[in-house]
Design a protein around this motif. Structure first.
Motif, PDB file in Angstrom:
ATOM      1  N   LEU A 155     -85.860  22.460 -27.864  1.00  0.00           N
ATOM      2  CA  LEU A 155     -84.516  22.657 -28.400  1.00  0.00           C
ATOM      3  C   LEU A 155     -84.423  23.983 -29.138  1.00  0.00           C
ATOM      4  O   LEU A 155     -83.408  24.679 -29.074  1.00  0.00           O
ATOM      5  N   ASN A 201     -84.124  26.706 -26.603  1.00  0.00           N
ATOM      6  CA  ASN A 201     -82.763  26.714 -26.069  1.00  0.00           C
ATOM      7  C   ASN A 201     -81.827  27.505 -26.984  1.00  0.00           C
ATOM      8  O   ASN A 201     -81.030  28.337 -26.523  1.00  0.00           O
ATOM      9  N   GLN A 261     -76.590  27.367 -23.597  1.00  0.00           N
ATOM     10  CA  GLN A 261     -77.104  26.007 -23.495  1.00  0.00           C
ATOM     11  C   GLN A 261     -76.710  25.112 -24.667  1.00  0.00           C
ATOM     12  O   GLN A 261     -76.758  23.890 -24.543  1.00  0.00           O
ATOM     13  N   THR A 262     -76.373  25.703 -25.796  1.00  0.00           N
ATOM     14  CA  THR A 262     -76.119  24.921 -27.008  1.00  0.00           C
ATOM     15  C   THR A 262     -74.672  25.076 -27.453  1.00  0.00           C
ATOM     16  O   THR A 262     -73.991  26.045 -27.093  1.00  0.00           O
ATOM     17  N   ASN A 294     -88.596  28.261 -22.112  1.00  0.00           N
ATOM     18  CA  ASN A 294     -87.391  27.525 -22.523  1.00  0.00           C
ATOM     19  C   ASN A 294     -87.725  26.039 -22.726  1.00  0.00           C
ATOM     20  O   ASN A 294     -87.003  25.153 -22.265  1.00  0.00           O
ATOM     21  N   LYS A 347     -82.754  31.282 -27.130  1.00  0.00           N
ATOM     22  CA  LYS A 347     -82.293  31.906 -25.875  1.00  0.00           C
ATOM     23  C   LYS A 347     -80.801  32.222 -25.964  1.00  0.00           C
ATOM     24  O   LYS A 347     -80.346  33.281 -25.514  1.00  0.00           O
ATOM     25  N   ASP A 348     -80.039  31.293 -26.540  1.00  0.00           N
ATOM     26  CA  ASP A 348     -78.611  31.530 -26.714  1.00  0.00           C
ATOM     27  C   ASP A 348     -78.360  32.684 -27.688  1.00  0.00           C
ATOM     28  O   ASP A 348     -77.490  33.531 -27.468  1.00  0.00           O
TER      29      ASP A 348
END
Length: 265
Positions: A204, A207, A244-245, A201, A210-211
């Motif tokens: 950016l 991140n 996270q985003t 992770n 991952k989302d």
């Protein structure tokens, strides 16, 4: 002029019957052959009596010898590259046929494969709005490779009881072996780097991908709820509060809104 015909054996790829999540990497064997090159060498160095001789420049001495070596090097380079590519792609075939275990555990018939999951994540990266400092192309590539080690280890889920560190170790070992199959080089290094960046992770892009991994899962859960008349709460609960985003949060909120409306109806 007579034509010299070669009949090379096809690429041989054998798998153990062991399930993917138990498979030993050492049991995967890739065999490739260079009959065409051997035919050139054999005919030039030891011509068969009464057969058609090759061009005198391939006589094995003088400038002809250097031409032969140059040709052999070119054939080897092209053959190795193509052979490694097909070996690698053949190994990745299991991503298309291995079902995601979360759905199998819930008895979803005709459930998605690992490749299905990664493909829709790649589409998410393609259509997402621009974010400052985020490389869209890198996100697409990362989505394509983030679960690629599962071609060997299978889809290891929390229900398997495998510690996170051990899961990562197995996948790292599988990825290393896959990159060897690919023949190393720039593309193999890129796959390793993308996979590690996602695993840690560490950017950016990681991140966001991952989302997308979580968004794709809950979207698929919503679709299976509708198609199969099931309630798949665990997938929504396990991802709650972990986005996270802003894109991840907004897309997840839209999925939850549609689910709530459906359950309300």
């Amino acid at each position: 002029m007579m034509a010299i015909k070669a009949n090379p054996n096809p690429l041989s790829l054998s798998y153990s019957s062991t399930p993917f999540n138990r498979i030993s990497i050492k049991k995967i064997h890739f065999l490739h052959h260079s009959q065409c090159r051997n035919l050139v060498l054999g005919c030039s160095k030891n011509p068969i009596s009464g057969s058609l001789n090759l061009d005198p420049s391939f006589s094995g001495s003088g400038s002809g010898s250097s031409k032969l070596n140059s040709l052999n090097d070119s054939v080897d380079a092209a053959s190795t590259s193509a052979s490694n590519a097909i070996d690698f792609l053949t190994l990745c075939h299991s991503l298309k046929t291995t079902k995601r275990k979360g759905w199998v555990n819930h008895a979803i018939k005709g459930s998605e494969s690992i490749a299905d999951h990664m493909y829709r994540m790649s589409l998410m990266a393609l259509i997402a709005g621009d974010l400052p400092g985020v490389n869209r192309e890198r996100c697409i590539k990362m989505a394509i490779v983030h679960d690629i080690a599962e071609a060997i280890v299978g889809d290891i889920t929390p229900s398997d009881g495998v510690p996170k560190a051990e899961k990562s170790r197995r996948e790292q070992a599988a990825l290393t072996e896959m990159c060897k199959v690919l023949g190393g080089g720039m593309r193999a290094e890129e796959i390793k780097e993308l996979w590690q960046e996602y695993e840690n992770n560490a950017s950016l892009e990681a991140n966001l991908v991952k989302d997308f991994d979580k968004v794709e899962m809950i979207l698929q859960a919503l679709e299976y709820e509708s198609e199969h008349g099931k309630v798949l709460d665990e997938f929504f609960l396990s991802t709650a509060g972990k986005f996270q985003t802003e894109i991840g949060k907004s897309w997840a909120a839209e999925i939850h809104s549609r689910r709530n409306a459906r359950l309300g109806n």
